[in-house]
Design a protein around this motif. Sequence first.
Motif, PDB file in Angstrom:
ATOM      1  N   THR A  46       0.822  -1.222   0.000  1.00 25.42           N
ATOM      2  CA  THR A  46       0.000   0.000   0.000  1.00 25.42           C
ATOM      3  C   THR A  46       0.848   1.261   0.000  1.00 25.42           C
ATOM      4  O   THR A  46       0.301   2.362  -0.133  1.00 25.42           O
ATOM      5  CB  THR A  46      -0.932   0.029   1.228  1.00 25.42           C
ATOM      6  N   THR A  47       2.158   1.132   0.163  1.00 25.12           N
ATOM      7  CA  THR A  47       3.059   2.267   0.264  1.00 25.12           C
ATOM      8  C   THR A  47       3.831   2.425  -1.039  1.00 25.12           C
ATOM      9  O   THR A  47       4.472   1.470  -1.502  1.00 25.12           O
ATOM     10  CB  THR A  47       4.032   2.078   1.440  1.00 25.12           C
ATOM     11  N   PHE A  48       3.788   3.613  -1.625  1.00 24.60           N
ATOM     12  CA  PHE A  48       4.401   3.875  -2.928  1.00 24.60           C
ATOM     13  C   PHE A  48       5.313   5.090  -2.818  1.00 24.60           C
ATOM     14  O   PHE A  48       4.901   6.151  -2.356  1.00 24.60           O
ATOM     15  CB  PHE A  48       3.321   4.091  -3.989  1.00 24.60           C
ATOM     16  N   ASP A  49       6.555   4.923  -3.251  1.00 22.20           N
ATOM     17  CA  ASP A  49       7.579   5.947  -3.106  1.00 22.20           C
ATOM     18  C   ASP A  49       8.057   6.418  -4.477  1.00 22.20           C
ATOM     19  O   ASP A  49       8.385   5.610  -5.345  1.00 22.20           O
ATOM     20  CB  ASP A  49       8.765   5.387  -2.318  1.00 22.20           C
ATOM     21  N   THR A  50       8.108   7.740  -4.663  1.00 20.05           N
ATOM     22  CA  THR A  50       8.585   8.304  -5.917  1.00 20.05           C
ATOM     23  C   THR A  50       9.300   9.614  -5.607  1.00 20.05           C
ATOM     24  O   THR A  50       9.595   9.922  -4.458  1.00 20.05           O
ATOM     25  CB  THR A  50       7.417   8.483  -6.913  1.00 20.05           C
ATOM     26  N   ALA A  51       9.608  10.408  -6.651  1.00 20.43           N
ATOM     27  CA  ALA A  51      10.235  11.714  -6.459  1.00 20.43           C
ATOM     28  C   ALA A  51       9.990  12.567  -7.685  1.00 20.43           C
ATOM     29  O   ALA A  51       9.785  12.065  -8.792  1.00 20.43           O
ATOM     30  CB  ALA A  51      11.742  11.568  -6.222  1.00 20.43           C
ATOM     31  N   ASP A  52      10.047  13.889  -7.470  1.00 17.67           N
ATOM     32  CA  ASP A  52       9.757  14.795  -8.580  1.00 17.67           C
ATOM     33  C   ASP A  52      10.777  14.700  -9.706  1.00 17.67           C
ATOM     34  O   ASP A  52      10.482  15.036 -10.855  1.00 17.67           O
ATOM     35  CB  ASP A  52       9.649  16.237  -8.076  1.00 17.67           C
ATOM     36  N   VAL A  53      11.992  14.220  -9.406  1.00 15.54           N
ATOM     37  CA  VAL A  53      13.061  14.197 -10.399  1.00 15.54           C
ATOM     38  C   VAL A  53      13.161  12.877 -11.166  1.00 15.54           C
ATOM     39  O   VAL A  53      13.809  12.808 -12.196  1.00 15.54           O
ATOM     40  CB  VAL A  53      14.416  14.506  -9.706  1.00 15.54           C
ATOM     41  N   TYR A  54      12.517  11.825 -10.677  1.00 17.42           N
ATOM     42  CA  TYR A  54      12.681  10.513 -11.314  1.00 17.42           C
ATOM     43  C   TYR A  54      12.169  10.538 -12.741  1.00 17.42           C
ATOM     44  O   TYR A  54      11.064  11.013 -13.031  1.00 17.42           O
ATOM     45  CB  TYR A  54      11.932   9.433 -10.534  1.00 17.42           C
ATOM     46  N   LEU A  63       3.053   6.965 -12.038  1.00 20.85           N
ATOM     47  CA  LEU A  63       2.499   6.367 -10.826  1.00 20.85           C
ATOM     48  C   LEU A  63       1.074   6.842 -10.594  1.00 20.85           C
ATOM     49  O   LEU A  63       0.192   6.056 -10.230  1.00 20.85           O
ATOM     50  CB  LEU A  63       3.371   6.714  -9.620  1.00 20.85           C
ATOM     51  N   GLY A  64       0.826   8.122 -10.824  1.00 18.50           N
ATOM     52  CA  GLY A  64      -0.526   8.646 -10.658  1.00 18.50           C
ATOM     53  C   GLY A  64      -1.521   7.958 -11.571  1.00 18.50           C
ATOM     54  O   GLY A  64      -2.633   7.621 -11.151  1.00 18.50           O
ATOM     55  N   ARG A  65      -1.129   7.742 -12.824  1.00 16.76           N
ATOM     56  CA  ARG A  65      -2.033   7.058 -13.756  1.00 16.76           C
ATOM     57  C   ARG A  65      -2.261   5.621 -13.332  1.00 16.76           C
ATOM     58  O   ARG A  65      -3.376   5.090 -13.430  1.00 16.76           O
ATOM     59  CB  ARG A  65      -1.451   7.112 -15.173  1.00 16.76           C
ATOM     60  N   ALA A  66      -1.199   4.958 -12.857  1.00 13.41           N
ATOM     61  CA  ALA A  66      -1.324   3.553 -12.469  1.00 13.41           C
ATOM     62  C   ALA A  66      -2.222   3.365 -11.252  1.00 13.41           C
ATOM     63  O   ALA A  66      -2.873   2.326 -11.108  1.00 13.41           O
ATOM     64  CB  ALA A  66       0.064   2.962 -12.193  1.00 13.41           C
ATOM     65  N   LEU A  67      -2.258   4.368 -10.380  1.00 14.79           N
ATOM     66  CA  LEU A  67      -3.056   4.262  -9.151  1.00 14.79           C
ATOM     67  C   LEU A  67      -4.443   4.890  -9.289  1.00 14.79           C
ATOM     68  O   LEU A  67      -5.236   4.843  -8.353  1.00 14.79           O
ATOM     69  CB  LEU A  67      -2.313   4.924  -7.989  1.00 14.79           C
ATOM     70  N   LYS A  68      -4.732   5.460 -10.439  1.00 12.51           N
ATOM     71  CA  LYS A  68      -6.027   6.107 -10.638  1.00 12.51           C
ATOM     72  C   LYS A  68      -7.153   5.092 -10.444  1.00 12.51           C
ATOM     73  O   LYS A  68      -7.124   3.985 -10.964  1.00 12.51           O
ATOM     74  CB  LYS A  68      -6.114   6.707 -12.038  1.00 12.51           C
ATOM     75  N   GLY A  69      -8.127   5.478  -9.665  1.00  9.27           N
ATOM     76  CA  GLY A  69      -9.251   4.587  -9.387  1.00  9.27           C
ATOM     77  C   GLY A  69      -9.101   3.805  -8.095  1.00  9.27           C
ATOM     78  O   GLY A  69     -10.075   3.222  -7.603  1.00  9.27           O
ATOM     79  N   GLU A  70      -7.873   3.773  -7.528  1.00  4.91           N
ATOM     80  CA  GLU A  70      -7.684   3.120  -6.233  1.00  4.91           C
ATOM     81  C   GLU A  70      -8.202   4.017  -5.114  1.00  4.91           C
ATOM     82  O   GLU A  70      -8.215   5.246  -5.241  1.00  4.91           O
ATOM     83  CB  GLU A  70      -6.194   2.815  -5.995  1.00  4.91           C
ATOM     84  N   ARG A  71      -8.632   3.422  -4.033  1.00  4.02           N
ATOM     85  CA  ARG A  71      -9.123   4.189  -2.888  1.00  4.02           C
ATOM     86  C   ARG A  71      -7.947   4.940  -2.261  1.00  4.02           C
ATOM     87  O   ARG A  71      -7.025   4.329  -1.722  1.00  4.02           O
ATOM     88  CB  ARG A  71      -9.774   3.255  -1.873  1.00  4.02           C
ATOM     89  N   ARG A  72      -7.969   6.267  -2.342  1.00  2.00           N
ATOM     90  CA  ARG A  72      -6.821   7.063  -1.893  1.00  2.00           C
ATOM     91  C   ARG A  72      -6.528   6.841  -0.422  1.00  2.00           C
ATOM     92  O   ARG A  72      -5.353   6.800  -0.002  1.00  2.00           O
ATOM     93  CB  ARG A  72      -7.101   8.552  -2.166  1.00  2.00           C
ATOM     94  N   GLU A  73      -7.571   6.691   0.396  1.00  2.00           N
ATOM     95  CA  GLU A  73      -7.360   6.514   1.840  1.00  2.00           C
ATOM     96  C   GLU A  73      -6.652   5.200   2.169  1.00  2.00           C
ATOM     97  O   GLU A  73      -6.116   5.041   3.275  1.00  2.00           O
ATOM     98  CB  GLU A  73      -8.702   6.566   2.577  1.00  2.00           C
ATOM     99  N   GLY A  74      -6.640   4.264   1.234  1.00  2.00           N
ATOM    100  CA  GLY A  74      -5.991   2.983   1.456  1.00  2.00           C
ATOM    101  C   GLY A  74      -4.545   2.941   1.010  1.00  2.00           C
ATOM    102  O   GLY A  74      -3.909   1.881   1.068  1.00  2.00           O
ATOM    103  N   LEU A  75      -4.004   4.082   0.578  1.00  2.00           N
ATOM    104  CA  LEU A  75      -2.635   4.149   0.078  1.00  2.00           C
ATOM    105  C   LEU A  75      -1.808   5.123   0.902  1.00  2.00           C
ATOM    106  O   LEU A  75      -2.340   6.079   1.484  1.00  2.00           O
ATOM    107  CB  LEU A  75      -2.631   4.609  -1.384  1.00  2.00           C
ATOM    108  N   GLU A  76      -0.497   4.891   0.930  1.00  2.00           N
ATOM    109  CA  GLU A  76       0.446   5.837   1.514  1.00  2.00           C
ATOM    110  C   GLU A  76       1.390   6.261   0.386  1.00  2.00           C
ATOM    111  O   GLU A  76       2.167   5.435  -0.109  1.00  2.00           O
ATOM    112  CB  GLU A  76       1.246   5.204   2.658  1.00  2.00           C
TER     113      GLU A  76
END
Length: 338
Positions: A46-54, A63-76
Motif C-alpha cells: 500500500t506504500t508507494f515511493d517516488t520523487a519529482d526528479v525521477y 504512478l498517478g495514472r497507475a493508481l487512478k481509481g484506487e481508494r486514496r485513503e488505502g494508500l500511503e
Amino acid sequence: MNFRHLGRSGLIVSRLAYGNWLTRSSSRSEETELACVRAALDAGITTFDTADVYAGSQAEESLGRALKGERREGLEILTKVFAPTGPGRNDMGLSRKHIRESIDNSLRRLGMDHVDVYQAHRFDPSTPLEETMAALADVVHAGKAHYIGVSEWTAEQIRRGHALAGELRIPFVSNQPQYSALWRVPEVEVMPLCEELGMGQIVWSPLAQGVLTGKYLPGGQWPEGSRATDSNDGSEVLAPWLTDEVLHRVQRLHPIAADLGLTLAQLSLAWVLQHPNVSAAVIGASRPEQITDNAKAAGVTLDAEVLSAIDAVLDPVVSRDPAATTDSSPTDPAWRVG
C-alpha cells in the motif's frame, strides 16, 4: 503483507514499499509500469515511493495514472523534493520558493490533492535549515502533506531538523537512507538517533542495486538487459558493487537462502526488515513477477544463527563509514544549474 507504524507516528505502512526510481526510465514501458503497480497492489503493498526528479518528472505522472481509481485513503504516497527539475537557478534545492512550487507540481503530476509523506531528498547546505523547515511546515499546514521525512541526511542534520520540526509542530517522522546487508552505514549513527527521536527508516536499495539477488556472477559478464548493462538505468550506481570479491561472497549466501526455502533476494530483503528501526524497504522491478516473488520476504523472520552466518560471509566487504552519508549531501555549487 505485513505492516508497521512509521517510527512512533500513527501512520502505518506496508513493510515493502513500491518505488519507481529506475522502474520508470527510458527502457521501461507504460504497460510494464502499470503491471508492476498492479502486482504490488495484489501483493498487499500500500506504500508507494517516488520523487519529482525521477525519469525527468515522468515517474510521478506514471504512478498517478497507475493508481487512478484506487481508494486514496488505502494508500500511503511518498514523494521527494531537492534535485533539479528545470534549467533555472531556483529549480533545485530546499528553498521556500522551490519547495512551495515543487509540492504543487508533484501533486499535479500525481493527480492527487496531498501526499502522505513529503521528503527532503537531500540536505541543502546552501539554504538555511530554518527556511527549509518553515517551508515544509507550510506544506503540512496547507494540507498538502500529512508528514515530513528526509533522505540521506546525516545524524546531525536530522537532529537539527527534528528540533525545528518540534518548534513548528509538524510531524518529522522518517528518513530514507540506502541500507542493505552490504551497505550498513546508517547503523552507526543515523539509526540510533532516529530510534531515540521516534523516526522510522524507509530504506532504498535493500538489494544493493540487484547485487544481492545473486544474478551478477564474478568475471564481469553481466546478464543481457540487466541494470549493469544499461547506462539509462542506474549502472553508475551499481558499479561499485561489481567486484569479484563482493560477487564471490554474495554467491556464498545461496546455501543459506536455500536451507530456508528462500531465494537470495527474499533472504536479503528479510535481512533488512529484521532491523527494528526499519519500517519499510523500497523495492522496484523490471517485471511484475519480481514484485510478487519479493513480497514473500515481508513475513520472514531470520533467527540469530542465520544472521550470524550472513555476517560471517559478508563482513569483509560491508560498508559502514558514516562519512558516506556526509558525502551524499551535495555541497558543490555545480549542483545548482542555470
